[in-house]
Design a protein around this motif. Sequence first.
Motif, PDB file in Angstrom:
ATOM      1  N   ASN A   1      32.627  47.925  14.541  1.00 52.33           N
ATOM      2  CA  ASN A   1      34.032  47.922  14.127  1.00 52.33           C
ATOM      3  C   ASN A   1      34.932  48.293  15.306  1.00 52.33           C
ATOM      4  N   TYR A   2      34.661  47.641  16.443  1.00 54.30           N
ATOM      5  CA  TYR A   2      35.369  47.934  17.690  1.00 54.30           C
ATOM      6  C   TYR A   2      36.683  47.159  17.694  1.00 54.30           C
ATOM      7  N   LYS A   3      37.802  47.878  17.836  1.00 54.89           N
ATOM      8  CA  LYS A   3      39.121  47.267  17.662  1.00 54.89           C
ATOM      9  C   LYS A   3      39.695  46.620  18.921  1.00 54.89           C
ATOM     10  N   GLY A   4      39.058  46.817  20.062  1.00 52.13           N
ATOM     11  CA  GLY A   4      39.557  46.195  21.286  1.00 52.13           C
ATOM     12  C   GLY A   4      39.160  44.729  21.384  1.00 52.13           C
ATOM     13  N   LYS A   5      39.617  44.070  22.451  1.00 52.53           N
ATOM     14  CA  LYS A   5      39.271  42.678  22.723  1.00 52.53           C
ATOM     15  C   LYS A   5      38.333  42.609  23.924  1.00 52.53           C
ATOM     16  N   TYR A   6      37.610  41.487  24.016  1.00 52.52           N
ATOM     17  CA  TYR A   6      36.709  41.269  25.150  1.00 52.52           C
ATOM     18  C   TYR A   6      37.226  40.128  26.015  1.00 52.52           C
ATOM     19  N   PHE A   7      37.213  40.327  27.326  1.00 48.19           N
ATOM     20  CA  PHE A   7      37.660  39.308  28.274  1.00 48.19           C
ATOM     21  C   PHE A   7      36.567  39.078  29.315  1.00 48.19           C
ATOM     22  N   TYR A   8      36.077  37.848  29.369  1.00 45.11           N
ATOM     23  CA  TYR A   8      35.039  37.471  30.341  1.00 45.11           C
ATOM     24  C   TYR A   8      35.730  36.997  31.617  1.00 45.11           C
ATOM     25  N   SER A   9      35.406  37.647  32.726  1.00 43.74           N
ATOM     26  CA  SER A   9      35.959  37.231  34.016  1.00 43.74           C
ATOM     27  C   SER A   9      34.823  36.780  34.932  1.00 43.74           C
ATOM     28  N   TYR A  10      35.144  35.849  35.801  1.00 53.08           N
ATOM     29  CA  TYR A  10      34.181  35.359  36.793  1.00 53.08           C
ATOM     30  C   TYR A  10      34.648  35.784  38.176  1.00 53.08           C
ATOM     31  N   CYS A  11      33.787  36.472  38.930  1.00 49.35           N
ATOM     32  CA  CYS A  11      34.186  36.866  40.286  1.00 49.35           C
ATOM     33  C   CYS A  11      33.861  35.718  41.235  1.00 49.35           C
ATOM     34  N   THR A  12      34.909  35.179  41.810  1.00 53.49           N
ATOM     35  CA  THR A  12      34.807  33.922  42.563  1.00 53.49           C
ATOM     36  C   THR A  12      33.934  34.036  43.803  1.00 53.49           C
ATOM     37  N   LYS A  13      33.755  35.257  44.333  1.00 54.38           N
ATOM     38  CA  LYS A  13      32.981  35.386  45.561  1.00 54.38           C
ATOM     39  C   LYS A  13      31.531  34.948  45.388  1.00 54.38           C
ATOM     40  N   SER A  14      31.041  34.925  44.150  1.00 52.95           N
ATOM     41  CA  SER A  14      29.658  34.488  43.911  1.00 52.95           C
ATOM     42  C   SER A  14      29.469  33.021  44.286  1.00 52.95           C
ATOM     43  N   SER A  15      30.482  32.222  44.023  1.00 51.56           N
ATOM     44  CA  SER A  15      30.491  30.813  44.439  1.00 51.56           C
ATOM     45  C   SER A  15      31.903  30.280  44.246  1.00 51.56           C
ATOM     46  N   HIS A  16      32.548  29.923  45.348  1.00 54.37           N
ATOM     47  CA  HIS A  16      33.941  29.470  45.297  1.00 54.37           C
ATOM     48  C   HIS A  16      34.072  27.968  45.011  1.00 54.37           C
ATOM     49  N   PHE A  17      32.986  27.251  44.906  1.00 57.19           N
ATOM     50  CA  PHE A  17      33.060  25.792  44.801  1.00 57.19           C
ATOM     51  C   PHE A  17      33.884  25.350  43.591  1.00 57.19           C
ATOM     52  N   LYS A  18      34.614  24.282  43.785  1.00 57.34           N
ATOM     53  CA  LYS A  18      35.491  23.779  42.729  1.00 57.34           C
ATOM     54  C   LYS A  18      34.697  23.375  41.491  1.00 57.34           C
ATOM     55  N   HIS A  19      33.539  22.756  41.681  1.00 62.06           N
ATOM     56  CA  HIS A  19      32.767  22.335  40.505  1.00 62.06           C
ATOM     57  C   HIS A  19      32.313  23.540  39.678  1.00 62.06           C
ATOM     58  N   VAL A  20      32.094  24.672  40.331  1.00 61.30           N
ATOM     59  CA  VAL A  20      31.719  25.895  39.602  1.00 61.30           C
ATOM     60  C   VAL A  20      32.915  26.437  38.828  1.00 61.30           C
ATOM     61  N   LEU A  21      34.063  26.544  39.499  1.00 59.00           N
ATOM     62  CA  LEU A  21      35.269  27.063  38.823  1.00 59.00           C
ATOM     63  C   LEU A  21      35.691  26.156  37.682  1.00 59.00           C
ATOM     64  N   ASN A  22      35.630  24.837  37.900  1.00 53.85           N
ATOM     65  CA  ASN A  22      36.014  23.902  36.833  1.00 53.85           C
ATOM     66  C   ASN A  22      35.144  24.086  35.601  1.00 53.85           C
ATOM     67  N   GLU A  23      33.845  24.197  35.813  1.00 59.57           N
ATOM     68  CA  GLU A  23      32.923  24.369  34.683  1.00 59.57           C
ATOM     69  C   GLU A  23      33.167  25.705  33.986  1.00 59.57           C
ATOM     70  N   ALA A  24      33.304  26.773  34.764  1.00 59.12           N
ATOM     71  CA  ALA A  24      33.501  28.096  34.176  1.00 59.12           C
ATOM     72  C   ALA A  24      34.806  28.169  33.388  1.00 59.12           C
ATOM     73  N   LEU A  25      35.882  27.612  33.949  1.00 59.39           N
ATOM     74  CA  LEU A  25      37.202  27.710  33.317  1.00 59.39           C
ATOM     75  C   LEU A  25      37.320  26.847  32.060  1.00 59.39           C
ATOM     76  N   ASN A  26      36.352  25.976  31.819  1.00 59.03           N
ATOM     77  CA  ASN A  26      36.334  25.213  30.569  1.00 59.03           C
ATOM     78  C   ASN A  26      36.052  26.102  29.363  1.00 59.03           C
ATOM     79  N   ASN A  27      35.680  27.366  29.626  1.00 60.75           N
ATOM     80  CA  ASN A  27      35.212  28.247  28.555  1.00 60.75           C
ATOM     81  C   ASN A  27      36.167  29.395  28.266  1.00 60.75           C
ATOM     82  N   ASP A  28      37.457  29.208  28.570  1.00 63.22           N
ATOM     83  CA  ASP A  28      38.482  30.208  28.267  1.00 63.22           C
ATOM     84  C   ASP A  28      38.109  31.561  28.867  1.00 63.22           C
TER      85      ASP A  28
END
Length: 463
Positions: A72-99
Motif C-alpha cells: 500500500n505504498y502511496k508514492g510513484k515509481y520512475f524508471y530512469s536510464y543512465c545514458t553513460k551505459s550506452s549512448h547509442f541512438k538505437h539504445v535510447l530510441n528503444e528505451a524511450l519507447n517505454n515511458d
Amino acid sequence: MNTKYADLIDQTFYFPQEEFKTENNKLFWHGINLMDLIEEYGSPIKFTYLPKISENINRAKGWFEKSFEKHNYKGKYFYSYCTKSSHFKHVLNEALNNDIHIETSSAFDIDIVNSLKKEGKIKDNTFVICNGFKRDQYIKNIGTLIESGHKNCIPIIDNYEELPLIQKETKKKFKVGIRIASEEEPKFEFYTSRLGIGYKNIVSFYEREIADNKQVDLKMLHFFINTGIKDNAYYWNELMKCLNVYINLKKVCPTLDSLNIGGGFPIKNSLAFDYDYEYMIDEITNQIKQACDEAEVDVPNIFTEFGSFTVGESGAAIYKVLYQKKQNDRERWNMINSSFITTLPDSWAINKRFIMLPINKWNMKYERVLLGGLTCDSDDYYNSEQHVNGIYLPVYEKEKPLYIGFFNTGAYQETIGGFGGLQHCLIPTPKHLLINKDENGKFTIKVFKEQQKSSELLSILGY
C-alpha cells in the motif's frame, strides 16, 4: 561416457535456459540461429538485440508495481536510464519507447537530450536527472535546458559551488536534488565517495542555501552505491543511513518528495547466475515505507537509474578461433580473430566475466583452454569463468572452425573501447548488427557499422 561439450553443460547447469538453447549442436540466443548470423555476416561481429531492452525495463516496472500494491505504498515509481551505459541512438530510441526518464553525466549528454527532444522522443515532462561533477559547459547546458522550459530537469548538486553556478545560467525557477556522499565498501582504498555531500552536512546545506531561495525547490535526495544493489549488510546499512537523512530533510523541506536509489542491478554473468530481483525490490520498498511510517513522514516517490540492467543483456559478440598454440604440456591457447582489450575492455580492466559459450560443435569432446587475443599485449587474454577453474570448449580442429560467443556485453564496452576510434595495435572494431522483431515476430537485421577500415584509423592518426 559423457565426454561431449553438451554433456558438460548439462551436468553443470540447468540447461536450456530462457535465452539459450541448442538445435543440431548449434547455439540459439533469444531464438536467433547464431551460425546463420555468422554465415551471412562473418566474424568477428557484435550485435544488439533491441527487444531485450524493453523487456528488462518492463520487468522492473512490473516488480515495483507489484510491491507498491502489496505494501500500500502511496508514492510513484520512475524508471530512469543512465545514458553513460550506452549512448547509442538505437539504445535510447528503444528505451524511450517505454515511458522512461533519463540520467545524464556530462555536457554532451544534454546535447543528446536536445536532439531527442526535437524528434519528440523526450517530452517536456520527461525527467532529466543531471548527475556528476559539473564543469562550465555542463552547467551552461543545464541552464539552457531549464531556460527552454524543461521543468523536469533536475540537476543533482554534487558540491557546494554548483547551485550558484546554475543560478547564473537561468532566471527561471527550477528543481534540484542533493547527492549523498555514501561510504564505500570496506575493501575500497578510501572511505567515502568523491561524489556528493556528506550525510551530516546535507540538512545544514539545505537550510543555508535552499530553504529561503525562491528560485530553487529541493525535490530529490540521491543515494548511489558504487557496487550496486546487493543483498548484503553493507547495502542495507547504507540504505538506512540514507533514509535517516531523507526523514530529517523531509521534516524541514516540504518540497522534497523523491528518493533516487541510484546504483544498478547486477546482470547475468554466468549460466549459474542467481539473483532475486523481485525480493530486492520488495524489501527496498518495505524498508522505505517502514522507516517513513515510524517517523510519520510521507513516503517518497522512488527513482531508479538502471544502466547495465537496461542495456547490458542486449549485447553479444562472436569470435572465430583462428589457431591453437600449445605452449607447454598443459596450456593450450585458442587464439581469436579479435582482441579482448579492445572489444571487451572490462574483461581486461576490471576482470569482469561474461557468459561465454561455443556457437557450434556442441557434440564434440571438450578440452581445457585459455583464450588469447590478437594484440601483442600479454594482458590480452580471457582465462577463466566464474563458475569453474578454467575454460572448457569443444576440441580445436583446424579444418572445422570453432566459433565462440560472449553474451550480455551491451553496457560500457563500446564506450570504454573507443567505438570508431583508435584501437590497441590498430585491431579494427568489428562489424556491429542491430537485431529487432517486426510486428509479426520475425527477426529484422540491420548493419549499424561495418568493420573499421585502415583508412579510418590512418585518418585519425594524421596520415
